[in-house]
Design a protein around this motif. Structure first.
Motif, PDB file in Angstrom:
ATOM      1  N   MET A  62      50.769  41.559  40.414  1.00 13.50           N
ATOM      2  CA  MET A  62      50.206  42.625  41.257  1.00 13.50           C
ATOM      3  C   MET A  62      50.217  42.157  42.704  1.00 13.50           C
ATOM      4  O   MET A  62      50.232  40.953  42.988  1.00 13.50           O
TER       5      MET A  62
ATOM      6  N   SER B  96      56.883  48.647  45.215  1.00 11.50           N
ATOM      7  CA  SER B  96      56.445  48.421  43.841  1.00 11.50           C
ATOM      8  C   SER B  96      57.634  48.208  42.916  1.00 11.50           C
ATOM      9  O   SER B  96      57.595  47.369  42.010  1.00 11.50           O
TER      10      SER B  96
ATOM     11  N   PRO C 105      52.488  46.594  40.183  1.00 12.27           N
ATOM     12  CA  PRO C 105      51.620  47.569  40.864  1.00 12.27           C
ATOM     13  C   PRO C 105      51.091  47.004  42.178  1.00 12.27           C
ATOM     14  O   PRO C 105      50.962  45.786  42.347  1.00 12.27           O
TER      15      PRO C 105
ATOM     16  N   VAL D 174      47.742  47.314  44.827  1.00 11.31           N
ATOM     17  CA  VAL D 174      46.369  47.782  45.026  1.00 11.31           C
ATOM     18  C   VAL D 174      46.156  47.847  46.529  1.00 11.31           C
ATOM     19  O   VAL D 174      46.194  46.814  47.212  1.00 11.31           O
TER      20      VAL D 174
ATOM     21  N   GLN E  91      45.405  52.265  42.997  1.00 13.54           N
ATOM     22  CA  GLN E  91      46.339  51.484  42.185  1.00 13.54           C
ATOM     23  C   GLN E  91      47.654  52.255  42.142  1.00 13.54           C
ATOM     24  O   GLN E  91      47.722  53.337  41.571  1.00 13.54           O
TER      25      GLN E  91
ATOM     26  N   GLU F   6      51.781  52.629  41.436  1.00 15.50           N
ATOM     27  CA  GLU F   6      52.912  52.174  40.642  1.00 15.50           C
ATOM     28  C   GLU F   6      54.145  53.001  40.958  1.00 15.50           C
ATOM     29  O   GLU F   6      54.051  54.223  41.157  1.00 15.50           O
TER      30      GLU F   6
ATOM     31  N   PHE G 118      39.853  48.533  37.626  1.00 19.03           N
ATOM     32  CA  PHE G 118      41.207  49.005  37.331  1.00 19.03           C
ATOM     33  C   PHE G 118      41.779  48.208  36.156  1.00 19.03           C
ATOM     34  O   PHE G 118      41.504  47.005  36.025  1.00 19.03           O
TER      35      PHE G 118
ATOM     36  N   ILE H  31      45.145  46.826  35.286  1.00 24.21           N
ATOM     37  CA  ILE H  31      46.432  46.586  35.954  1.00 24.21           C
ATOM     38  C   ILE H  31      47.305  45.763  35.016  1.00 24.21           C
ATOM     39  O   ILE H  31      47.171  44.535  34.940  1.00 24.21           O
TER      40      ILE H  31
END
Length: 528
Positions: free
Chosen positions: A269, A295, A301, A303, A320, A322, A373, A375
């Protein structure tokens, strides 16, 4: 047994002590971080409160609070000038004044109600420490959600006492600190206790506090996190063109080495700070396309922080994001900062300082969504800026199963002041308290990855663009502090208030009748 009461200081000397206590207390916090001085500052406050009348108790407490906050939160005046700085310091000092009355009453009533060594050395320090926590609780919750900045425990992020927050939380650590000081302050007056016994008791108390072991913060696996500090013009008065902060974040993100983008070492992430993705990518197709591309490039992902608008309401939001899906989850900051992110009762406050109130042109709405979240299978607790000082939000994260904490913030409005280091110190304590690694990522600094034991895993130089990539451990432990949550604070504050009420009742009880033995050699009546 009897303890010799200590004569109160003259009012002028108590005032001098209160004035000096503020800078001494502040020196225990970052940036100086001379944490032992916090104990000295507490002692100065307690000594100044002893033996006062109600009015002088309020005065001494108020002066101690004012001298502390005028130094401790001087960063509020950097861009807005002295009015909000002095107003906030004065409001907090009013609470210190009322708290000072309660502590003075404890020093007056408890020895009368429990006139024994146990009463003075056992009960009194406990009640005084509980009343101190009560005052910190009130300032942290009222009015408009309160201001939890400057709790004495927040000075201990790098001290040997920092591990105690995993057992007792921040309020519990404040209690222990004040209890220890209050006990040490009482010992010199216990003249009926031998000197060597008093020295032994002091040594045992200090050793007990400092010898409590760290909570075993267990982890299971890691997740690789990239955090990006773009150092863009994120300040309120930077007058930057729209998208300037976003561009700085993109530029620094693209500097992350290719080995972290593809292959076995790629990140799981990427985290950006508060307010880093403006305009809102859920409404701006260009920013959305750039985030999609990033991404996709990282295969991970993002944030990010932004400002969202829904139903004519504004929110300080973490998204979040994606590739191809956009915002798959979001968290709106639950406690916007009063007089910073919104103006409560604007019509009432505006006449007092219209120029300053009008600077806050938009009012953020408190969020209602959960702050965790999912993730890629990792449960991440989300904190936005001053969220980090809210005890309840940490509890909510842990109840939501958070394995790691992502603390997004924007410190640009405070420049190179102590504010960002004070906030980082609180974040470090939160990592220890929860047994979770924490990624503190700011627009300008200070940005660090902090382990669940409080050690620094990675960092970025303040006020420079940079990034950090770290394998962050995923926490599995449940610390006593997060299990008991705010119950610790309620218990300790209630203990202080209950003890004071009991002492106030007991002190009004009639004195016991003293039965003297008959004197059989009583003189006879005089002869007539």
């Amino acid at each position: 047994m009897q303890i010799v009461p200590r004569a109160p200081l003259p009012l002028w000397l108590a005032v001098v002590l209160a004035v000096g206590a503020g800078p001494v207390l502040d020196a225990g916090f970052p940036a100086l971080d001379w944490w032992p001085l916090t104990f000295l500052g507490i002692a100065m406050v307690l000594l100044a409160q002893r033996g006062r009348s109600t009015g002088s108790a309020f005065l001494v407490g108020f002066i101690a609070g004012e001298s502390f906050y005028l130094v401790h939160i001087a960063w509020t005046a950097l861009y807005l000038g002295p009015v909000p700085w002095i107003a906030l310091a004065t409001l907090e000092s009013l609470f210190w004044g009322v708290g000072g009355i309660l502590i003075t009453l404890a020093y007056r009533w408890v020895p009368r109600a429990f006139p024994t060594t146990l009463g003075r050395l056992g009960l009194l320090p406990v009640i005084v420490a509980g009343l101190w926590v009560l005052r910190e609780f009130v300032t942290g919750t009222w009015p408009y959600g309160g201001f939890s900045w400057g709790r004495v425990a927040e000075s201990q992020s790098t001290s040997p006492l920092a591990p105690l927050v995993a057992w007792l939380g921040i309020s519990g650590l404040s209690f222990v600190m004040v209890w220890l000081v209050a006990l040490l302050v009482e010992l010199p007056g216990a003249l009926d206790v031998r000197t060597d016994a008093r020295a032994l008791l002091a040594g045992i108390a200090v050793a007990l506090v400092f010898a409590i072991p760290a909570w075993p913060a267990t982890t299971d696996g890691t997740t690789r996190i990239a955090a990006v500090q773009g150092n863009g013009p994120a300040g309120y008065f930077d007058n930057a063109p729209p998208g300037a902060v976003f561009e700085s974040q993109v530029a620094e993100t693209l500097r992350i080495p290719s080995a972290q983008v593809t292959g076995a070492k790629k990140v799981d992430m990427v985290v950006w700070p508060e307010g880093s993705a403006l305009p809102d990518p859920t409404r701006d197709p260009d920013n959305a396309a750039i985030l999609d591309a990033l991404s996709r490039k990282f295969g991970a992902p993002f944030v990010i922080g932004t400002i969202t608008q829904r139903d004519d309401k504004l929110f300080n939001t973490s998204l979040q994001w994606e590739a191809g899906k956009g915002a798959v989850d979001y968290y709106d900051k639950k406690h916007p900062v009063p007089f910073g992110e919104y103006v409560p009762d604007r019509a009432f406050w505006r006449p007092f300082a219209p120029d300053l109130i009008d600077l806050i042109g938009r009012d953020y709405t408190p969020g209602t969504r959960d702050n965790v979240f999912d993730i890629g299978g990792v449960r991440a607790g989300i904190s936005i800026c001053f969220d980090i000082v809210d005890d309840q939000l940490l509890t909510d994260m842990m109840r939501g199963g958070a394995q790691v904490i992502l603390a997004q913030t924007n410190n640009a409005d405070f420049g190179e002041t102590d504010e960002n280091q004070q906030q980082l110190a609180i974040a470090r304590l939160r990592a220890i308290e929860s047994g979770r690694a924490l990624v503190n990522i700011s627009t300008v600094g200070s940005s660090q990855v902090v382990g669940p034991d409080g050690r620094t895993i990675s960092s970025i130089a303040p006020f420079k663009p940079g990034h950090m990539v770290a394998d962050v451990p995923l926490g599995t432990t449940t610390t006593p502090a997060t299990l008991l949550s705010r119950g610790i604070e309620f218990l300790l504050a209630g203990l202080g208030l209950f003890g004071l009420l009991v002492a106030s009742t007991a002190r009004r009880s009639p004195a016991p009748t003293i039965h003297r033995p008959l004197d059989m050699r009583r003189p006879s009546s005089p002869r007539r």
